[in-house]
Design an enzyme around this catalytic site. Sequence first.
Site, PDB file in Angstrom:
ATOM      1  CG  ASP A  65     -25.256 -28.574  22.607  1.00  0.00           C
ATOM      2  OD1 ASP A  65     -24.198 -28.383  23.199  1.00  0.00           O
ATOM      3  OD2 ASP A  65     -26.098 -27.683  22.398  1.00  0.00           O
ATOM      4  CD  GLU A 124     -26.664 -22.384  25.859  1.00  0.00           C
ATOM      5  OE1 GLU A 124     -26.213 -21.610  25.017  1.00  0.00           O
ATOM      6  OE2 GLU A 124     -25.958 -23.196  26.473  1.00  0.00           O
TER       7      GLU A 124
END
Length: 489
Positions: free
Chosen positions: A24, A203
């Site tokens: 990420d 998320e």
Amino acid sequence: MKTNALGKYRPYLHFAPQKNWMNDPNGLIFFEGEYHLFYQYHPNSSVWGPMHWGHAVSKDLIDWEELDIALYPDEHGMIFSGSAVVDWENTTGFFPNVPGLVAIFTYHLNGEAEEEITQTQGIAYSNDRGRTWVKYEGNPVIASESKVDFRDPKVFWNKEAKNWMMVLATGQTISFYSSPNLIDWKFESEFGEGIGLHTGVWECPDLFQLQVTDMNEKKWVLLVSVGDNPEFETGSQTQYFVGEFDGRTFKPDHDTIHLLDFGKDNYAGVSFSDIPQIDGRRIYLGWMSNWRYANEVPTNGWRSQMTLPRELSLQKIGREYYVNQLPVKEIESYFSIDSAIDSEVSYENGTRTYPVGNPFVDCSINIERVNAQQFEVTVNHSKDESTKIAIDYNTSVVRLVRKDSGVIDFSSNFIDDQLVKVGNINELNLRIIIDSSSIELFINEGQYALTSLVYPDHACESISFSSIDGSVVLRDGYIAKPSEDHLNE
Ligand code: FRU
């Protein structure tokens, strides 16, 4: 043609770490003339492991310089995803002299037994433009309550309420917290039960306001990534909600599911903080991979790359609002127009091929259907490898087919077609950005995005246009090649 000295599949236009594993994007922020990209990073391996925050900076969002690791795991755990802000008013007390950066991230601690996982939120600050960081001695600042999945804080300054807001992924909901100083946090509300996509754990949320294009209206957009679940085909993907946020609770305007990207390879994306008002853009980038196969993609010594940074906007169609996305304008200086695709050309059961032979390509075409049943754009990577973008006029579906695109056998799931159903298929604009190992497709000025990895021997030898059972007209198209400056760098 310049050969890619950095190794097979390494992108030119996209950020990828020199070595080892990345996932990420974290702490995206603009500060003192630099864009910062922190990211989930495992410095010792090219598969996921104990997470650190890697760090890169850029002046133009495209050309990134990798710096030293910013945050290392400590006694509270690994450093999972999070965000960064500029503390302009010294609300923390960390910056008595000049404003600096605060990172807000998740600590992930593995206990002795496998099920003993604790996730808490920590903060760290930097007085030297993000080069070195001091962890706050009172960490963690939010301890986990009953939830095991309790992570990925995205923080912003709420101008109206004059406080900090945090959006946090809490299982399959998003929780909202407020704070005067980034240290003391108060729970405000929770959103998500019974609405949206619940195929996996939620998320990497983000919450921001966007002006509605051509309207005197602003709306709040809540991005939520939804984790991989082996029971479903899709792998990990990102949804968004559009609605109202009153400083404490979020209320969506719709109960339909909105996907941010129709390709498999755009996950965990969030937007940059502190873009100057005079610029005013909401700039986003995602991790260009999918948890279903991210650890197996066939790169050597490094793994994963980010999507191109994209400018987000909001469009009202009928009664609903949709997020549009297009690559940031900064990529334009990386290209110069090579072939103009003639206007008023029709293809009666024919194929026309434009030679390319460049390491990265920007192609745009406007396609007006006359009477064709199908129209195909084929990216010919090499003699035997191609990716097809097929428009089916009967089903109104645009499909990206990567089964012949090169190496695909590292995952049984990589072969699947990626498709998007579009409104008004008879007049389409396709913008296609091709790099060494990716194709990003933007349909109708970014109304739909489809992001896809590919692993061919070469980026693009040629591009062909074919109409099937009838004809189409192509207008005002181009194929752009790398500009001289960037080809010879
Ligand atoms: C999303 C994610 C986050 C987490 C991080 C760990 O891809 O699972 O929820 O913080 O990756 O690397």
